[in-house]
Write an enzyme that holds these catalytic residues in place. Structure first.
Site, PDB file in Angstrom:
ATOM      1  N   HIS A  70       0.818  -1.197   0.134  1.00 50.51           N
ATOM      2  CA  HIS A  70       0.243   0.049   0.028  1.00 50.51           C
ATOM      3  C   HIS A  70       0.929   1.036  -0.049  1.00 50.51           C
ATOM      4  CE1 HIS A  70      -3.939  -1.910   0.491  1.00 50.51           C
ATOM      5  NE2 HIS A  70      -3.204  -2.788   1.161  1.00 50.51           N
ATOM      6  N   LEU A  84     -22.839   7.426   4.728  1.00 48.97           N
ATOM      7  CA  LEU A  84     -23.756   7.584   3.607  1.00 48.97           C
ATOM      8  C   LEU A  84     -22.878   6.887   2.492  1.00 48.97           C
ATOM      9  CD1 LEU A  84     -25.248  10.871   4.212  1.00 48.97           C
ATOM     10  CD2 LEU A  84     -26.052   8.907   4.996  1.00 48.97           C
ATOM     11  N   PHE A  96       0.605   4.270  -0.776  1.00 50.38           N
ATOM     12  CA  PHE A  96       0.165   5.501  -0.213  1.00 50.38           C
ATOM     13  C   PHE A  96       0.114   5.311   1.405  1.00 50.38           C
ATOM     14  CE2 PHE A  96      -1.644   9.491   0.684  1.00 50.38           C
ATOM     15  CZ  PHE A  96      -2.992   9.194   1.281  1.00 50.38           C
ATOM     16  N   TRP A  97      -0.833   4.242   1.760  1.00 48.80           N
ATOM     17  CA  TRP A  97      -1.363   4.271   3.255  1.00 48.80           C
ATOM     18  C   TRP A  97       0.011   4.015   4.010  1.00 48.80           C
ATOM     19  CZ3 TRP A  97      -5.298   6.643   4.595  1.00 48.80           C
ATOM     20  CH2 TRP A  97      -6.374   6.935   3.757  1.00 48.80           C
ATOM     21  N   SER A 119      -5.635   5.201 -12.253  1.00 43.72           N
ATOM     22  CA  SER A 119      -4.280   4.688 -12.503  1.00 43.72           C
ATOM     23  C   SER A 119      -3.120   5.969 -12.710  1.00 43.72           C
ATOM     24  CB  SER A 119      -4.051   3.736 -13.356  1.00 43.72           C
ATOM     25  OG  SER A 119      -4.964   2.513 -13.003  1.00 43.72           O
ATOM     26  N   LYS A 120      -3.580   7.065 -12.594  1.00 49.37           N
ATOM     27  CA  LYS A 120      -2.695   8.329 -12.500  1.00 49.37           C
ATOM     28  C   LYS A 120      -2.512   8.630 -11.030  1.00 49.37           C
ATOM     29  CE  LYS A 120      -4.433  10.275 -17.029  1.00 49.37           C
ATOM     30  NZ  LYS A 120      -3.214  10.283 -17.798  1.00 49.37           N
ATOM     31  N   ARG A 121      -2.458   7.859 -10.113  1.00 48.21           N
ATOM     32  CA  ARG A 121      -2.415   8.224  -8.711  1.00 48.21           C
ATOM     33  C   ARG A 121      -2.874   9.570  -8.435  1.00 48.21           C
ATOM     34  NH1 ARG A 121      -1.246   3.936  -6.374  1.00 48.21           N
ATOM     35  NH2 ARG A 121       0.036   5.097  -4.880  1.00 48.21           N
ATOM     36  N   LEU A 122      -4.138   9.723  -8.765  1.00 46.02           N
ATOM     37  CA  LEU A 122      -5.008  11.061  -8.362  1.00 46.02           C
ATOM     38  C   LEU A 122      -5.498  11.117  -6.985  1.00 46.02           C
ATOM     39  CD1 LEU A 122      -6.605  12.408 -11.801  1.00 46.02           C
ATOM     40  CD2 LEU A 122      -4.752  13.579 -10.177  1.00 46.02           C
ATOM     41  N   ALA A 123      -5.938   9.833  -6.564  1.00 52.75           N
ATOM     42  CA  ALA A 123      -6.742   9.510  -5.340  1.00 52.75           C
ATOM     43  C   ALA A 123      -5.688   9.928  -4.220  1.00 52.75           C
ATOM     44  CB  ALA A 123      -7.306   8.044  -5.430  1.00 52.75           C
TER      45      ALA A 123
HETATM   46  C1  LIG Z   1     -26.779  -2.270  -5.585  1.00 50.63           C
HETATM   47  O1  LIG Z   1     -25.872  -1.337  -6.346  1.00 50.63           O
HETATM   48  C2  LIG Z   1     -24.627  -1.211  -5.926  1.00 50.63           C
HETATM   49  C3  LIG Z   1     -23.845  -0.249  -6.257  1.00 50.63           C
HETATM   50  C4  LIG Z   1     -22.504  -0.141  -5.966  1.00 50.63           C
HETATM   51  C5  LIG Z   1     -21.669  -0.894  -5.262  1.00 50.63           C
HETATM   52  C6  LIG Z   1     -22.791  -1.972  -4.444  1.00 50.63           C
HETATM   53  C7  LIG Z   1     -22.009  -2.798  -3.464  1.00 50.63           C
HETATM   54  C8  LIG Z   1     -21.775  -2.257  -2.166  1.00 50.63           C
HETATM   55  N1  LIG Z   1     -20.557  -1.641  -2.173  1.00 50.63           N
HETATM   56  N2  LIG Z   1     -22.621  -1.858  -1.160  1.00 50.63           N
HETATM   57  C9  LIG Z   1     -22.211  -1.067  -0.096  1.00 50.63           C
HETATM   58  O2  LIG Z   1     -21.172  -0.699   0.226  1.00 50.63           O
HETATM   59  C10 LIG Z   1     -23.426  -1.158   0.996  1.00 50.63           C
HETATM   60  C11 LIG Z   1     -24.461  -2.055   1.217  1.00 50.63           C
HETATM   61  C12 LIG Z   1     -25.023  -2.112   2.257  1.00 50.63           C
HETATM   62  C13 LIG Z   1     -25.054  -0.951   3.103  1.00 50.63           C
HETATM   63  N3  LIG Z   1     -24.190   0.109   2.810  1.00 50.63           N
HETATM   64  C14 LIG Z   1     -23.343  -0.008   1.880  1.00 50.63           C
HETATM   65  O3  LIG Z   1     -22.732   1.111   1.428  1.00 50.63           O
HETATM   66  C15 LIG Z   1     -23.077   2.482   1.831  1.00 50.63           C
HETATM   67  C16 LIG Z   1     -22.112   2.904   2.933  1.00 50.63           C
HETATM   68  C17 LIG Z   1     -20.931   3.334   2.312  1.00 50.63           C
HETATM   69  N4  LIG Z   1     -21.033   4.305   1.274  1.00 50.63           N
HETATM   70  C18 LIG Z   1     -21.777   3.577   0.325  1.00 50.63           C
HETATM   71  C19 LIG Z   1     -23.267   3.319   0.641  1.00 50.63           C
HETATM   72  C20 LIG Z   1     -24.133  -2.146  -4.784  1.00 50.63           C
END
Ligand SMILES: COc1cccc(CC(=N)NC(=O)c2cccnc2OC2CCNCC2)c1
Length: 389
Positions: free
Chosen positions: A3, A389, A5-6, A147-151
């Site tokens: 990692h 969120l 960066f981290w 992959s330009k290491r912008l994050a």
């Molecule tokens: C169904 O559509 C999706 C579109 C993009 C990603 C995912 C899978 C996923 N990565 N789900 C979660 O991260 C997730 C599943 C259940 C509850 N909260 C969640 O993420 C929240 C909290 C973190 N920020 C994104 C929303 C599903």
């Protein structure tokens, strides 16, 4: 795994796992504000920083479009989070927010928005210590600039701007393992519209199951069944705040919410956040509370549907009504409002209702992280009282 960066950041490092001599708390001390650089972190030549004024509708629309086209997808790249503009205005303007923490990257020539990252202020208790933190979210780099290491540059710039506001810790989540999760949670889904979920490939028809049997399996009553179950209103803020503060004090990491926070985060906003409570019809006491936020996903290639309407479990407190019954009423209301699926993490006491209410496990994990704050040991999801969120 490397990692690059981290490994340079003040976060729990994998090599430190098990070193019980390291104390809980801040990893690096705050710097004197005069030592926090006042100029932005350098960007590659073609790009420039921009502070996004989300009160400006055109800018809000640019942010919406960047995320809608380039933000997080599921592991099979079939769905992409599609946060609405109204949701973003809510998510990014809590009490005490800083405009300077809404950070964009534009192409100098075209002014096109191609990168984004945000912080919002939050008071988060870790064990017994309430820490002023930034909740960092919506890190997004345009698909054409990966992959330009912008994050790492976006992360360093939000860190600098957070330091400028004398804030030295942060909380964030990711679907990937980075150094080092404070907790790793499983996500679960409860079908509300199984026919659509199967049609778009979100779910599969169970073995030895017909479609009509599946629809029957997930059927719910037409309306909530708990006596006194109703939508939260502004007059309920003090009682809901007390209920939540007592409940969240049980968890090792949880937000320290005051009435202003509760009013912002939990008063209902159509198609953004819904919240309900149970008020005892005799004693008029508010004894239970449940809430979910609205995060649709784009369906990336289906002939008949473009949008998946998803509810995400937010904060729930059950002191008199069984949590199982409270959450069943939440499912009933979500179905009434035409949600396709109700999602939940196995945080707090959610595990106690997931299987019984016919949630199925998702195919991924959500990892929680703290920046510049070490916990003595990682938390079980049931010890975590924080939903981002
Ligand atoms: C169904 O559509 C999706 C579109 C993009 C990603 C995912 C899978 C996923 N990565 N789900 C979660 O991260 C997730 C599943 C259940 C509850 N909260 C969640 O993420 C929240 C909290 C973190 N920020 C994104 C929303 C599903």
């Amino acid at each position: 795994k490397r990692h690059r960066f981290w490994e340079t950041q003040p976060v729990g490092q994998f090599k430190d796992l098990g070193d019980a001599s390291l104390p809980e708390g801040s990893i690096e001390p705050p710097s004197p504000l005069s030592e926090v650089k006042s100029d932005p972190y350098p960007l590659p030549a073609l790009y420039e920083w921009t502070t996004c004024d989300i009160d400006d509708d055109a800018t809000a629309a640019e942010i919406y479009s960047l995320l809608s086209n380039n933000y997080v997808e599921d592991d099979d790249n079939m769905f992409r989070f599609n946060y609405s503009k109204e949701f973003l205005l809510w998510a990014l303007r809590p009490p005490g927010y800083f405009k300077s923490w809404h950070i964009g990257v534009r192409v100098k020539s075209s002014k096109k928005l191609v990168g984004f990252i945000t912080g919002i202020p939050a008071r988060i208790r870790a064990s017994t210590v309430v820490v002023r933190m930034a909740e960092v979210n919506f890190l997004c780099v345009h698909k054409k600039l990966r992959s330009k290491r912008l994050a790492p540059v976006l992360i360093k710039e939000v860190t600098r701007r957070v330091h400028r506001e004398d804030t030295w810790q942060a909380a964030y989540t990711a679907g990937v393992v980075l150094p080092t999760p404070i907790s790793t949670c499983q996500y679960w889904h409860r079908s509300l519209n199984p026919k659509k979920l199967i049609e778009v490939g979100f779910s599969r028809l169970g073995a030895r199951m017909t479609m009509s049997r599946t629809i029957r399996l997930y059927k719910l009553p037409p309306s909530p069944v708990i006596p006194g179950f109703r939508k939260m209103e502004i007059r309920d803020v003090p009682a809901v705040t007390s209920l939540l503060r007592v409940y969240l004090s049980k968890f090792a990491v949880a937000p320290d919410l005051d009435e202003k926070d509760v009013a912002h985060w939990l008063l209902p906003r159509e198609n953004v956040v819904d919240s309900f409570l149970v008020k005892n019809p005799e004693t008029h006491e508010i004894t239970d509370f449940c809430s979910f936020y609205t995060l649709p996903s784009l369906i990336l290639n289906n002939a008949n549907y473009t949008n998946l309407k998803a509810a995400y479990s937010f904060y729930n407190v059950a002191t008199k009504t069984p949590l199982l019954q409270l959450m069943n009423d939440a499912l009933i209301v979500a179905k009434q409002k035409d949600y396709d699926v109700f999602n939940a993490l196995d945080v707090m006491e959610n595990e106690s209702f997931l299987k019984e209410l016919k949630f199925g496990p998702g195919d991924g994990m959500l990892h929680y992280y703290l920046y510049n704050y070490r916990l003595r040991h990682a938390l079980k999801p049931s010890e975590l009282g924080l939903v981002l969120l």
